[in-house]
Every structure is written in structure tokens, then in C-alpha cells.
Motif scaffolding. Structure first.
Motif, PDB file in Angstrom:
ATOM      1  N   ALA A 174       0.842  -1.207   0.000  1.00  0.00           N
ATOM      2  CA  ALA A 174       0.000   0.000   0.000  1.00  0.00           C
ATOM      3  C   ALA A 174       0.871   1.248   0.000  1.00  0.00           C
ATOM      4  CB  ALA A 174      -0.927  -0.010   1.215  1.00  0.00           C
ATOM      5  N   ALA A 175       1.956   1.209   0.750  1.00  0.00           N
ATOM      6  CA  ALA A 175       2.860   2.369   0.787  1.00  0.00           C
ATOM      7  C   ALA A 175       3.506   2.574  -0.583  1.00  0.00           C
ATOM      8  CB  ALA A 175       3.933   2.166   1.853  1.00  0.00           C
ATOM      9  N   VAL A 176       3.847   1.491  -1.262  1.00  0.00           N
ATOM     10  CA  VAL A 176       4.450   1.605  -2.602  1.00  0.00           C
ATOM     11  C   VAL A 176       3.426   2.211  -3.563  1.00  0.00           C
ATOM     12  CG1 VAL A 176       5.318   0.286  -4.578  1.00  0.00           C
ATOM     13  CG2 VAL A 176       6.107  -0.268  -2.259  1.00  0.00           C
ATOM     14  N   ARG A 177       2.188   1.752  -3.481  1.00  0.00           N
ATOM     15  CA  ARG A 177       1.150   2.276  -4.392  1.00  0.00           C
ATOM     16  C   ARG A 177       0.893   3.760  -4.145  1.00  0.00           C
ATOM     17  NH1 ARG A 177      -0.557  -0.881  -7.892  1.00  0.00           N
ATOM     18  NH2 ARG A 177      -0.895  -3.103  -7.572  1.00  0.00           N
ATOM     19  N   GLY A 178       0.881   4.135  -2.873  1.00  0.00           N
ATOM     20  CA  GLY A 178       0.494   5.523  -2.577  1.00  0.00           C
ATOM     21  C   GLY A 178       1.675   6.405  -2.272  1.00  0.00           C
ATOM     22  N   HIS A 179       2.869   5.909  -2.501  1.00  0.00           N
ATOM     23  CA  HIS A 179       4.026   6.621  -1.956  1.00  0.00           C
ATOM     24  C   HIS A 179       4.186   8.010  -2.576  1.00  0.00           C
ATOM     25  CE1 HIS A 179       6.705   6.172  -5.392  1.00  0.00           C
ATOM     26  NE2 HIS A 179       7.616   6.819  -4.722  1.00  0.00           N
ATOM     27  N   ALA A 180       4.533   8.947  -1.693  1.00  0.00           N
ATOM     28  CA  ALA A 180       4.738  10.320  -2.145  1.00  0.00           C
ATOM     29  C   ALA A 180       6.202  10.657  -1.931  1.00  0.00           C
ATOM     30  CB  ALA A 180       3.844  11.245  -1.357  1.00  0.00           C
TER      31      ALA A 180
ATOM     32  N   VAL B 145       8.424   7.655   3.059  1.00  0.00           N
ATOM     33  CA  VAL B 145       7.400   7.083   3.935  1.00  0.00           C
ATOM     34  C   VAL B 145       7.433   7.777   5.284  1.00  0.00           C
ATOM     35  CG1 VAL B 145       6.713   5.025   5.169  1.00  0.00           C
ATOM     36  CG2 VAL B 145       7.505   4.862   2.827  1.00  0.00           C
ATOM     37  N   GLY B 146       6.303   8.263   5.718  1.00  0.00           N
ATOM     38  CA  GLY B 146       6.227   8.875   7.042  1.00  0.00           C
ATOM     39  C   GLY B 146       5.653   7.893   8.034  1.00  0.00           C
ATOM     40  N   ASP B 147       5.467   8.339   9.271  1.00  0.00           N
ATOM     41  CA  ASP B 147       4.967   7.451  10.315  1.00  0.00           C
ATOM     42  C   ASP B 147       3.521   7.041  10.079  1.00  0.00           C
ATOM     43  OD1 ASP B 147       7.184   7.066  11.782  1.00  0.00           O
ATOM     44  OD2 ASP B 147       6.866   8.812  13.064  1.00  0.00           O
ATOM     45  N   ALA B 148       2.806   7.824   9.227  1.00  0.00           N
ATOM     46  CA  ALA B 148       1.392   7.535   9.028  1.00  0.00           C
ATOM     47  C   ALA B 148       1.182   6.236   8.265  1.00  0.00           C
ATOM     48  CB  ALA B 148       0.751   8.691   8.279  1.00  0.00           C
ATOM     49  N   ALA B 149       2.099   5.881   7.402  1.00  0.00           N
ATOM     50  CA  ALA B 149       1.928   4.657   6.617  1.00  0.00           C
ATOM     51  C   ALA B 149       2.050   3.447   7.527  1.00  0.00           C
ATOM     52  CB  ALA B 149       2.987   4.605   5.526  1.00  0.00           C
ATOM     53  N   ASP B 150       1.376   2.351   7.133  1.00  0.00           N
ATOM     54  CA  ASP B 150       1.415   1.161   7.979  1.00  0.00           C
ATOM     55  C   ASP B 150       2.648   0.326   7.644  1.00  0.00           C
ATOM     56  OD1 ASP B 150       0.600  -0.388   9.986  1.00  0.00           O
ATOM     57  OD2 ASP B 150      -1.179  -1.204   8.999  1.00  0.00           O
ATOM     58  N   VAL B 151       3.777   0.961   7.791  1.00  0.00           N
ATOM     59  CA  VAL B 151       5.066   0.285   7.615  1.00  0.00           C
ATOM     60  C   VAL B 151       5.982   0.803   8.712  1.00  0.00           C
ATOM     61  CG1 VAL B 151       4.903   0.049   5.097  1.00  0.00           C
ATOM     62  CG2 VAL B 151       5.918   2.109   6.077  1.00  0.00           C
ATOM     63  N   VAL B 152       7.084   0.114   8.925  1.00  0.00           N
ATOM     64  CA  VAL B 152       8.070   0.607   9.889  1.00  0.00           C
ATOM     65  C   VAL B 152       9.184   1.260   9.081  1.00  0.00           C
ATOM     66  CG1 VAL B 152       9.543   0.016  11.833  1.00  0.00           C
ATOM     67  CG2 VAL B 152       7.500  -1.363  11.351  1.00  0.00           C
ATOM     68  N   PRO B 153       9.274   2.589   9.105  1.00  0.00           N
ATOM     69  CA  PRO B 153      10.279   3.262   8.275  1.00  0.00           C
ATOM     70  C   PRO B 153      11.698   2.844   8.676  1.00  0.00           C
ATOM     71  CG  PRO B 153       8.802   4.862   9.318  1.00  0.00           C
ATOM     72  CD  PRO B 153       8.514   3.538   9.931  1.00  0.00           C
ATOM     73  N   MET B 154      12.606   2.907   7.718  1.00  0.00           N
ATOM     74  CA  MET B 154      13.993   2.532   8.024  1.00  0.00           C
ATOM     75  C   MET B 154      14.574   3.383   9.144  1.00  0.00           C
ATOM     76  SD  MET B 154      15.773   1.531   4.438  1.00  0.00           S
ATOM     77  CE  MET B 154      15.285   0.017   3.582  1.00  0.00           C
ATOM     78  N   GLN B 155      14.108   4.620   9.243  1.00  0.00           N
ATOM     79  CA  GLN B 155      14.602   5.485  10.319  1.00  0.00           C
ATOM     80  C   GLN B 155      14.304   4.851  11.691  1.00  0.00           C
ATOM     81  OE1 GLN B 155      16.518   8.036  10.099  1.00  0.00           O
ATOM     82  NE2 GLN B 155      16.503   8.361  12.317  1.00  0.00           N
ATOM     83  N   ALA B 156      13.106   4.250  11.825  1.00  0.00           N
ATOM     84  CA  ALA B 156      12.762   3.589  13.093  1.00  0.00           C
ATOM     85  C   ALA B 156      13.661   2.368  13.301  1.00  0.00           C
ATOM     86  CB  ALA B 156      11.294   3.182  13.092  1.00  0.00           C
ATOM     87  N   GLY B 157      13.952   1.654  12.191  1.00  0.00           N
ATOM     88  CA  GLY B 157      14.865   0.505  12.289  1.00  0.00           C
ATOM     89  C   GLY B 157      16.246   0.941  12.742  1.00  0.00           C
ATOM     90  N   ALA B 158      16.662   2.140  12.287  1.00  0.00           N
ATOM     91  CA  ALA B 158      17.976   2.657  12.689  1.00  0.00           C
ATOM     92  C   ALA B 158      17.962   3.030  14.171  1.00  0.00           C
ATOM     93  CB  ALA B 158      18.338   3.868  11.832  1.00  0.00           C
ATOM     94  N   GLU B 159      16.831   3.548  14.651  1.00  0.00           N
ATOM     95  CA  GLU B 159      16.763   3.919  16.072  1.00  0.00           C
ATOM     96  C   GLU B 159      16.800   2.683  16.970  1.00  0.00           C
ATOM     97  OE1 GLU B 159      13.418   6.616  16.322  1.00  0.00           O
ATOM     98  OE2 GLU B 159      14.397   7.972  14.910  1.00  0.00           O
ATOM     99  N   VAL B 160      16.222   1.581  16.493  1.00  0.00           N
ATOM    100  CA  VAL B 160      16.348   0.319  17.237  1.00  0.00           C
ATOM    101  C   VAL B 160      17.825  -0.071  17.306  1.00  0.00           C
ATOM    102  CG1 VAL B 160      15.879  -2.164  17.119  1.00  0.00           C
ATOM    103  CG2 VAL B 160      14.044  -0.522  16.677  1.00  0.00           C
ATOM    104  N   MET B 161      18.517   0.150  16.201  1.00  0.00           N
ATOM    105  CA  MET B 161      19.924  -0.249  16.171  1.00  0.00           C
ATOM    106  C   MET B 161      20.802   0.645  17.030  1.00  0.00           C
ATOM    107  SD  MET B 161      20.496  -2.304  12.874  1.00  0.00           S
ATOM    108  CE  MET B 161      21.639  -3.035  13.957  1.00  0.00           C
ATOM    109  N   ASP B 162      20.366   1.873  17.290  1.00  0.00           N
ATOM    110  CA  ASP B 162      21.099   2.702  18.261  1.00  0.00           C
ATOM    111  C   ASP B 162      21.078   2.014  19.628  1.00  0.00           C
ATOM    112  OD1 ASP B 162      21.678   4.742  16.482  1.00  0.00           O
ATOM    113  OD2 ASP B 162      19.872   5.884  16.971  1.00  0.00           O
ATOM    114  N   VAL B 163      19.919   1.412  19.945  1.00  0.00           N
ATOM    115  CA  VAL B 163      19.792   0.757  21.257  1.00  0.00           C
ATOM    116  C   VAL B 163      20.615  -0.534  21.282  1.00  0.00           C
ATOM    117  CG1 VAL B 163      18.174  -0.169  22.959  1.00  0.00           C
ATOM    118  CG2 VAL B 163      17.479   1.750  21.514  1.00  0.00           C
ATOM    119  N   THR B 164      20.512  -1.339  20.211  1.00  0.00           N
ATOM    120  CA  THR B 164      21.293  -2.592  20.204  1.00  0.00           C
ATOM    121  C   THR B 164      22.787  -2.269  20.228  1.00  0.00           C
ATOM    122  OG1 THR B 164      21.173  -2.724  17.781  1.00  0.00           O
ATOM    123  CG2 THR B 164      19.522  -3.960  19.015  1.00  0.00           C
ATOM    124  N   ALA B 165      23.176  -1.185  19.538  1.00  0.00           N
ATOM    125  CA  ALA B 165      24.597  -0.815  19.533  1.00  0.00           C
ATOM    126  C   ALA B 165      25.039  -0.405  20.928  1.00  0.00           C
ATOM    127  CB  ALA B 165      24.830   0.324  18.542  1.00  0.00           C
ATOM    128  N   ALA B 166      24.172   0.342  21.625  1.00  0.00           N
ATOM    129  CA  ALA B 166      24.528   0.771  22.982  1.00  0.00           C
ATOM    130  C   ALA B 166      24.690  -0.435  23.895  1.00  0.00           C
ATOM    131  CB  ALA B 166      23.455   1.713  23.520  1.00  0.00           C
TER     132      ALA B 166
END
Ligand SMILES: NC(=O)c1ccc[n+]([C@@H]2O[C@H](COP(=O)([O-])OP(=O)(O)OC[C@H]3O[C@@H](n4cnc5c(N)ncnc54)[C@H](O)[C@@H]3O)[C@@H](O)[C@H]2O)c1
Length: 393
Positions: free
Chosen positions: A291-297, A300-321
Motif C-alpha cells: 500500500a505504501a508503494v502504491r500511494g508513496h509520495a 514514507v512517514g509514520d502515518a503509513a502502515d510500515v516501519v520506516p527505516m529510520q525507526a529501524g535505525a533507532e532500534v539499532m542505536d539501542v542494540t549498539a549501545a
């Protein structure tokens, strides 16, 4: 509406599930996959399976799922971004926080949907917990604890349990609480040595809103367990992510029971247990991606029902710590005498094993810990061997 041409990179345990679900999604045509393992093609006989990504990219993909080993995510993701392909990369997004941020930036710059497969956000129990917490049912959240344990995985072991398992819990905790981590500490242990990484960990952290969190992970338990517990001022929610069961226990000012002089209130409150049903999490995750690919502008922001890579990077800040710091060790021997003696007693730290990575920092921390022993026994960071054991703590 034109069909979207989809590919899968890596046809192991997870990639096969992605291929199965993608092949059944409306408006999507699975056109091919790649995997260097010559036997991988037997898992997918309906479309061509190539030994390398170049051949797959010749199929003019609109979107792709990456389910290769974690250490390969960054290189594969970069090539997909350069080729203009919308991409969902399995969790953890990459092998390091730096790689994860580079990936997020590449997809953002290219105006592509770039997201990460933190599938627990699509688990119906996790969704229900987030909704009920958001609706104020437990009041202010005080503590979130998770337990993710199970048998040793018969699959890639290029990373340890912090990246492979705790990344799930870190993401879902941030998501249901709506607050990022600000502090984290952990005790990790390498028991098997088979992966060259930690096999179990106990993580303690604090979120920006003050919520105290705790994650127990291992791949050494014969019992598979996926539990999340949220304690708030008004009650607690406990979810079993495997069975779909969700329990609520409220304080509600107590329960009236008969007493000698009339009803008396005893601690207790509303309790309910529900069975949460919902779509298969992987199907929900991939439907959100499509759906995000079809409607992508563009991005991807937080509104889309996907987990943006930015959020994945923030998880990795925690695993790195967690992985950057040595294990935290509580000196228990100081707690054997009377309370006053304990408070004034020295904190003793067992000898270190031969230098692990970052040992110079460890030594500095040990020194700092010993110099502050006037008060309660302190948490001291360091690699300390169990007596008679060769295991790392
Ligand atoms: N979301 C989840 O719940 C979940 C569950 C399991 C695994 N995963 C993630 O999925 C990824 C894959 O895990 P898995 O358990 O499927 O591993 P796996 O070992 O079963 O499969 C990995 C596959 O990738 C192939 N491969 C290796 N190098 C490749 C390359 N350069 N290009 C393409 N394919 C390559 C291997 O031959 C293998 O078939 C990991 O990042 C893992 O963390 C996520």
C-alpha cells in the motif's frame, strides 16, 4: 491498476514465507528471487531463482523484500536503492546503527519506500496492547517487561541474540510506549560459542518518559516464549504473542468482600482475558508495504502502515549501545553482612579475563566503580568470569 513486480532476496526460513505471502497478494506478481545457495530454488518452483542480485534486477522490479543474512542487508539494500526499487528489509535493518542510517538516507534521497520488517508491530496482541494503553486503560505506564526465549535456531547465526531477538522487543517497546530509549544496560552471556556471539541477555533500560523496561532473551530454552507485560498506575496488561492471549488486571480501588461489620474492600479489581485474533502478521506487514508503494509520495512517514527505516535505525542505536558496553555486573559478595556493613563495605570485582574488545574502557569503568564505594554496592561494568567457568559475562 497495474500489477507490481516483486522479488525476494534470500530464500531461507523467512524469505520463503515472504515469497508465499507476496505470491498471494492482490495486485502483486512475484517475478523472481535470488539466493546463492544452489538448493534454494527448490523452495520456489513457480518463478526463476537466480544465484545473484544482478540477474534478479534485470526483471525490472517495482518492489523487493530482503531476507538474506543480517550482515548482507546493507550491501543488498544499497544496490536496491540505487536501482530504484522500493524495499522492505528484514529486521534487524543492518549489522550496525551506522549502516542502518546510511540505508535510511539512501532510500529517502531516492524517494523510495524503504522499510524494515519489525513484524511484531503487526502481531494482533501487540496492536491490541498499544490501542488499550493509548486508550488509557492502564493509566500512566510505569514498566514494560518482555521475555523472548526458545530453542537454538537451525539457521544463520551471523549475529547474536541482541540483534536477532532483542531487536524485536526494543522496537515493540518503543512503539507501544510511544517513547524512545534513553538509558540501557545489560548482562550478556556466550554459552555455546557456536555463533561467536552472545546467546542470552538480560537488558534493563529507561524510556524518555521514565518507563522502566526489561528484556530477557535467549535461544537456549527448550520452551518457546514470547511475552510482553505492561504495568501502569491503573492496572497491567499481559500479552502472549504466541497464543494471542491478552490479560488485563485492574486496581480499580479494590473489591468489596463481606466482613464482620459489613463489606470491606480488599486489593483487586477488574480482570479480563481475551483471545485476540487478526490477520497473519506477515500478510499485514506486506500489505502495508505494498500500500505504501502504491500511494508513496516519495518518503514514507509514520502515518503509513510500515516501519520506516529510520525507526529501524533507532532500534539499532539501542542494540549498539547494549553491545558497545561491557556486561553490567552487580557485586553480590558485599551484600552478605549486616545492612550497615553492606553500605560501607567495599565493592569487590573479580579478575578480568584476557582483554575482550574495549577492555581499556572496561578497566576505566571498573576503576570508577571502585572509587564510589562509600554508598550502596554499585553496578560495575566489566567482563567477569563465573568462578571455574570460561564463559563471558
Ligand atoms: N521478522 C522475523 O520474525 C524474522 C524471523 C526470522 C528471520 N528474520 C530475519 O530474516 C533474515 C534471514 O533470516 P533467516 O532465518 O531466513 O535465515 P536463513 O539462513 O534461513 O536464510 C538466509 C538465506 O539467505 C541466503 N543468502 C545468503 N547470502 C545471500 C546474499 N548475499 N543474497 C541473497 N541471499 C543470500 C542464504 O543462502 C539463505 O538461503 C535475517 O535478517 C533475520 O534476522 C526475521
Amino acid at each position: 491498476m497495474s500489477e507490481l513486480r516483486a522479488g525476494v532476496v534470500g530464500l531461507g526460513t523467512m524469505g520463503r514465507h515472504h515469497a508465499r505471502v507476496l505470491a498471494g497478494l492482490a495486485g502483486v506478481r512475484l517475478v523472481g528471487a535470488c539466493d546463492p545457495d544452489p538448493g534454494a530454488g527448490s523452495a520456489l518452483r513457480t518463478v526463476p531463482v537466480f544465484p545473484d542480485l544482478d540477474r534478479l534486477l534485470e526483471l525490472d522490479l517495482d518492489l523487493c523484500v530482503v531476507a538474506a543474512p543480517t550482515l548482507a542487508h546493507a550491501a543488498i539494500g544499497s544496490r536496491l536503492a540505487a536501482a530504484g526499487v522500493h524495499t522492505l528489509i528484514e529486521k534487524p535493518l543492518a549489522a550496525s546503527a551506522e549502516e542502518a542510517r546510511i540505508l535510511a538516507a539512501q532510500f529517502e534521497r531516492a524517494g523510495l519506500v524503504g522499510c524494515v520488517g519489525h513484524i511484531e508491530r503487526f502481531n494482533p496482541v501487540v496492536r491490541a496492547m498499544r490501542e488499550r494503553i493509548g486508550g488509557g486503560e492502564v493509566g500512566t505506564v510505569l514498566q514494560i517487561t518482555t521475555s523472548r526465549q526458545g530453542p537454538y535456531p537451525q539457521r544463520i547465526r551471523d549475529v547474536g541474540v541482541i540483534l536477532d531477538l532483542a531487536s524485536h522487543d526494543i522496537d515493540l517497546t518503543r512503539w507501544i510506549a510511544g517513547a524512545p530509549y534513553v538509558k540501557v544496560s545489560a548482562v550478556t552471556s556466550r554459552v555455546t560459542g557456536a555463533s561467536g556471539h552472545e546467546d542470552l541477555a538480560a537488558v534493563v533500560g529507561v524510556l524518555q518518559d521514565g518507563t522502566v523496561v526489561n528484556h530477557l532473551v535467549n535461544w537456549l530454552s527448550p520452551v518457546k516464549r514470547r511475552l510482553v507485560s505492561v504495568t501502569g498506575e491503573l492496572g497491567s496488561l499481559r500479552g502472549d504473542l504466541l497464543t494471542g492471549t491478552l490479560w488485563f488486571n485492574g486496581h480499580d480501588g479494590g473489591v468489596a468482600v463481606p466482613g464482620p461489620g459489613g463489606p470491606v474492600r480488599v486489593p483487586g479489581g477488574r480482570t479480563d482475558r481475551s483471545q485476540v485474533v487478526g490477520p497473519e502478521p506477515l500478510a499485514a506487514e506486506l500489505e502495508g508495504f505494498v500500500a505504501a508503494v502504491r500511494g508513496h509520495a516519495g518518503v514514507v512517514g509514520d502515518a503509513a502502515d510500515v516501519v520506516p527505516m529510520q525507526a529501524g535505525a533507532e532500534v539499532m542505536d539501542v542494540t549498539a549501545a547494549i553491545l558497545a558496553q561491557p556486561a553490567a555486573v552487580v557485586e553480590v559478595s558485599a551484600a552478605t553482612g549486616p545492612a550497615d556493613a553492606v553500605r560501607s563495605g567495599p565493592v569487590r570485582v573479580a579478575a578480568q579475563l584476557s582483554a575482550p574488545p574495549g577492555a581499556d574502557r572496561v578497566a576505566a569503568l571498573l576503576g570508577a566503580g571502585e572509587s564510589q564505594t562509600g554508598g550502596l554496592p554499585v553496578l560495575v561494568a566489566g567482563y567477569v568470569p563465573a568462578p571455574g567457568s570460561r564463559r563471558w559475562f
